[in-house]
Design a protein around this motif. Structure first.
Motif, PDB file in Angstrom:
ATOM      1  N   PRO A 270      14.222  22.752  13.378  1.00 39.19           N
ATOM      2  CA  PRO A 270      13.350  21.588  13.326  1.00 39.19           C
ATOM      3  C   PRO A 270      13.725  20.600  12.219  1.00 39.19           C
ATOM      4  CG  PRO A 270      12.237  23.531  12.451  1.00 39.19           C
ATOM      5  CD  PRO A 270      13.503  24.005  13.072  1.00 39.19           C
ATOM      6  N   ASP A 271      14.483  21.043  11.215  1.00 37.65           N
ATOM      7  CA  ASP A 271      14.858  20.157  10.114  1.00 37.65           C
ATOM      8  C   ASP A 271      16.140  19.380  10.386  1.00 37.65           C
ATOM      9  OD1 ASP A 271      12.664  21.009   8.654  1.00 37.65           O
ATOM     10  OD2 ASP A 271      13.779  22.636   7.690  1.00 37.65           O
ATOM     11  N   ARG A 272      16.845  19.728  11.430  1.00 34.96           N
ATOM     12  CA  ARG A 272      18.125  19.069  11.729  1.00 34.96           C
ATOM     13  C   ARG A 272      18.235  18.742  13.215  1.00 34.96           C
ATOM     14  NH1 ARG A 272      18.597  22.808   7.926  1.00 34.96           N
ATOM     15  NH2 ARG A 272      19.596  22.260   5.938  1.00 34.96           N
ATOM     16  N   PRO A 273      17.441  17.799  13.699  1.00 37.23           N
ATOM     17  CA  PRO A 273      17.536  17.417  15.108  1.00 37.23           C
ATOM     18  C   PRO A 273      18.915  16.830  15.417  1.00 37.23           C
ATOM     19  CG  PRO A 273      15.546  16.542  14.095  1.00 37.23           C
ATOM     20  CD  PRO A 273      16.410  17.043  12.990  1.00 37.23           C
ATOM     21  N   PRO A 274      19.477  17.120  16.578  1.00 36.89           N
ATOM     22  CA  PRO A 274      20.801  16.605  16.901  1.00 36.89           C
ATOM     23  C   PRO A 274      20.795  15.078  17.050  1.00 36.89           C
ATOM     24  CG  PRO A 274      19.816  17.667  18.814  1.00 36.89           C
ATOM     25  CD  PRO A 274      18.926  17.976  17.644  1.00 36.89           C
ATOM     26  N   HIS A 275      21.864  14.455  16.575  1.00 33.94           N
ATOM     27  CA  HIS A 275      22.137  13.027  16.770  1.00 33.94           C
ATOM     28  C   HIS A 275      21.187  12.110  16.001  1.00 33.94           C
ATOM     29  CE1 HIS A 275      24.408  14.858  19.964  1.00 33.94           C
ATOM     30  NE2 HIS A 275      23.344  15.090  20.704  1.00 33.94           N
ATOM     31  N   LEU A 276      20.418  12.629  15.062  1.00 32.23           N
ATOM     32  CA  LEU A 276      19.443  11.794  14.351  1.00 32.23           C
ATOM     33  C   LEU A 276      19.724  11.789  12.866  1.00 32.23           C
ATOM     34  CD1 LEU A 276      16.131  12.924  16.113  1.00 32.23           C
ATOM     35  CD2 LEU A 276      17.525  10.926  16.628  1.00 32.23           C
ATOM     36  N   SER A 277      19.285  10.709  12.200  1.00 31.92           N
ATOM     37  CA  SER A 277      19.343  10.624  10.745  1.00 31.92           C
ATOM     38  C   SER A 277      17.985  10.174  10.225  1.00 31.92           C
ATOM     39  CB  SER A 277      20.433   9.649  10.292  1.00 31.92           C
ATOM     40  OG  SER A 277      20.155   8.339  10.782  1.00 31.92           O
ATOM     41  N   LYS A 278      17.760  10.329   8.919  1.00 29.35           N
ATOM     42  CA  LYS A 278      16.446  10.045   8.362  1.00 29.35           C
ATOM     43  C   LYS A 278      16.112   8.563   8.437  1.00 29.35           C
ATOM     44  CE  LYS A 278      12.574  10.988   6.500  1.00 29.35           C
ATOM     45  NZ  LYS A 278      11.560  11.633   7.341  1.00 29.35           N
ATOM     46  N   VAL A 279      17.073   7.695   8.115  1.00 24.05           N
ATOM     47  CA  VAL A 279      16.835   6.254   8.160  1.00 24.05           C
ATOM     48  C   VAL A 279      17.626   5.676   9.323  1.00 24.05           C
ATOM     49  CG1 VAL A 279      17.034   4.065   6.934  1.00 24.05           C
ATOM     50  CG2 VAL A 279      16.500   6.153   5.668  1.00 24.05           C
TER      51      VAL A 279
ATOM     52  N   VAL B  18       0.860  -1.180   0.000  1.00 25.19           N
ATOM     53  CA  VAL B  18       0.000   0.000   0.000  1.00 25.19           C
ATOM     54  C   VAL B  18       0.902   1.238   0.000  1.00 25.19           C
ATOM     55  CG1 VAL B  18      -1.771   1.302   1.231  1.00 25.19           C
ATOM     56  CG2 VAL B  18      -1.828  -1.212   1.234  1.00 25.19           C
ATOM     57  N   PRO B  19       1.004   1.948  -1.112  1.00 24.34           N
ATOM     58  CA  PRO B  19       1.880   3.131  -1.173  1.00 24.34           C
ATOM     59  C   PRO B  19       1.348   4.256  -0.287  1.00 24.34           C
ATOM     60  CG  PRO B  19       1.275   2.356  -3.381  1.00 24.34           C
ATOM     61  CD  PRO B  19       0.353   1.673  -2.409  1.00 24.34           C
ATOM     62  N   LEU B  20       2.247   4.853   0.497  1.00 26.23           N
ATOM     63  CA  LEU B  20       1.844   5.991   1.322  1.00 26.23           C
ATOM     64  C   LEU B  20       1.707   7.257   0.484  1.00 26.23           C
ATOM     65  CD1 LEU B  20       3.959   5.450   4.570  1.00 26.23           C
ATOM     66  CD2 LEU B  20       1.581   4.803   4.109  1.00 26.23           C
ATOM     67  N   CYS B  21       2.373   7.297  -0.661  1.00 20.14           N
ATOM     68  CA  CYS B  21       2.238   8.422  -1.600  1.00 20.14           C
ATOM     69  C   CYS B  21       2.724   9.745  -1.027  1.00 20.14           C
ATOM     70  CB  CYS B  21       0.790   8.580  -2.067  1.00 20.14           C
ATOM     71  SG  CYS B  21       0.108   7.112  -2.863  1.00 20.14           S
ATOM     72  N   ALA B  22       3.647   9.695  -0.057  1.00 16.63           N
ATOM     73  CA  ALA B  22       4.118  10.932   0.571  1.00 16.63           C
ATOM     74  C   ALA B  22       5.183  11.634  -0.259  1.00 16.63           C
ATOM     75  CB  ALA B  22       4.659  10.644   1.972  1.00 16.63           C
ATOM     76  N   GLY B  23       5.797  10.925  -1.215  1.00 18.01           N
ATOM     77  CA  GLY B  23       6.867  11.537  -1.973  1.00 18.01           C
ATOM     78  C   GLY B  23       8.103  11.703  -1.117  1.00 18.01           C
ATOM     79  N   PRO B  24       9.138  12.366  -1.634  1.00 14.29           N
ATOM     80  CA  PRO B  24      10.366  12.556  -0.854  1.00 14.29           C
ATOM     81  C   PRO B  24      10.079  13.279   0.462  1.00 14.29           C
ATOM     82  CG  PRO B  24      10.718  13.153  -3.146  1.00 14.29           C
ATOM     83  CD  PRO B  24       9.243  12.950  -2.982  1.00 14.29           C
ATOM     84  N   GLU B  25      10.650  12.769   1.535  1.00 18.34           N
ATOM     85  CA  GLU B  25      10.504  13.415   2.853  1.00 18.34           C
ATOM     86  C   GLU B  25      11.910  13.673   3.371  1.00 18.34           C
ATOM     87  OE1 GLU B  25       7.302  13.073   6.340  1.00 18.34           O
ATOM     88  OE2 GLU B  25       8.624  11.339   6.248  1.00 18.34           O
ATOM     89  N   ARG B  26      12.339  14.911   3.313  1.00 22.16           N
ATOM     90  CA  ARG B  26      13.721  15.261   3.631  1.00 22.16           C
ATOM     91  C   ARG B  26      13.922  15.625   5.097  1.00 22.16           C
ATOM     92  NH1 ARG B  26      12.563  17.129  -1.503  1.00 22.16           N
ATOM     93  NH2 ARG B  26      13.911  16.264  -3.137  1.00 22.16           N
TER      94      ARG B  26
END
Length: 334
Positions: free
Chosen positions: A321-330, A131-139
């Motif tokens: 808010p776009d660059r939380p410390p110590h976290l990565s997208k995946v 089931v595609p979420l259809c969110a597109g790129p989420e940066r």
């Protein structure tokens, strides 16, 4: 984060173009009802799984539980899932422990539905139905539109599985309502939390997963120690540290949980806690604007309003808010 959260209405509108798949899955689940539903997810996706648990159990009666991925990825246990439904939820579809858990579920005889944004991911390859979420790129590291997309996809699937016309009509109306929810003024949340260090978020039923998601976003983007609790559980210990001026953010819907949640808000406000709650608020509580809709949709609309406030709060507290410390997208948990 701001732009991606604002795009949630368009994401859900794209999802609604796949009604035929929803109906086909619903028909299959009615023809061969699962004995059990097992959800597999991490982070925000696991909070969507909490939402799914309450929606599935209340609409279909099928017991639903969250799998602990480490039981297969670390302990190498083999689940017994013949006749079960496994629902895996992920933005990237790449986390190794999630892949191991879903592969084990499939090998154990479960019917696997994967809700994923990247339909070319390894997780999608393990599914009986993608089931595609259809969110597109989420940066943005902090997931927003993909979380709302997960809630919408779950709601649509359950509506067709249960043949619930009211619920199906509500999700069809979601894009329009999400646009309106984005424009609601939740700035009192910014005023409440600008100078704080910790708080509780509270929900019950389908709103619990949204309360969990809000707590995570407040940690990720605002540097706040936020803990999420069920309105039914907060009196079992956590109430001990609630005193004068303690901040609490409540999410709620107008269903059979409404009276109990209202009673809790009244009790918390009477203790001097600073409680913000969507809709009518008892004396001493902070009323946040919200939209009337189907009870299952109300928490989805509320988290959309919250995301805009969380972005503003992050900036007000000096964070990016776009660059939380110590976290990565995946996050590739083993």
């Amino acid at each position: 984060m701001f732009a991606e959260a604002a795009a949630a209405p368009q994401v859900v509108a794209r999802q609604l173009e796949s009604r035929d798949q929803r109906r086909r899955i619903g028909e299959r689940l009615r023809r061969t009802p699962p004995t059990l539903v097992v959800t597999c997810a991490r982070g925000s996706s696991d909070h969507a799984a909490t939402f799914a648990k309450y929606l599935i159990e209340t609409r279909t009666g099928v017991p639903t539980a969250s799998a602990a991925p480490s039981t297969t990825s670390v302990y190498e246990a083999r689940p017994r899932l013949e006749g079960a439904l496994c629902i895996a939820i992920s933005q990237s579809g790449k986390s190794p422990d999630l892949l191991a858990s879903v592969e084990a579920a499939r090998e154990a005889g479960a019917f696997v539905i994967v809700l994923v944004n990247d339909t070319g991911s390894p997780l999608a390859a393990l599914a009986d139905e993608v089931v595609p979420l259809c969110a597109g790129p989420e940066r943005s590291v902090a997931a927003t539109k993909s979380y709302i997309a997960s809630l919408a996809a779950i709601t649509g699937l359950v509506a067709d599985w249960a043949e619930d016309e009211a619920l199906a009509g509500a999700i069809d109306d979601a894009p329009r309502l999400l646009e309106r929810a984005w424009d609601l003024d939740w700035s009192p949340v910014v005023d409440l939390l600008r100078d704080r260090t910790s708080l509780y978020t509270i929900g019950r039923g389908v709103a619990l997963g949204v309360a969990q998601e809000a707590a995570l976003k407040l940690k990720e983007t605002c540097g706040l120690h936020a803990e999420a609790f069920s309105a039914a559980e907060v009196r079992h210990g956590p109430m001990a540290i609630v005193g004068a001026d303690f901040p609490i953010l409540v999410f709620r819907q107008r269903d059979r949980t409404a009276q109990g949640v209202l009673a809790l808000v009244e009790e918390l406000a009477s203790r001097g806690a600073r409680v913000a709650v969507p809709g009518d608020a008892p004396g001493g509580a902070i009323a946040l604007p919200c939209l009337e809709s189907h009870p299952a949709l109300q928490p989805i609309l509320q988290i959309q309003s919250f995301y805009r406030a969380a972005n503003a709060l992050s900036l007000a507290r000096g964070f990016d808010p776009d660059r939380p410390p110590h976290l990565s997208k995946v996050t590739e948990t083993l």
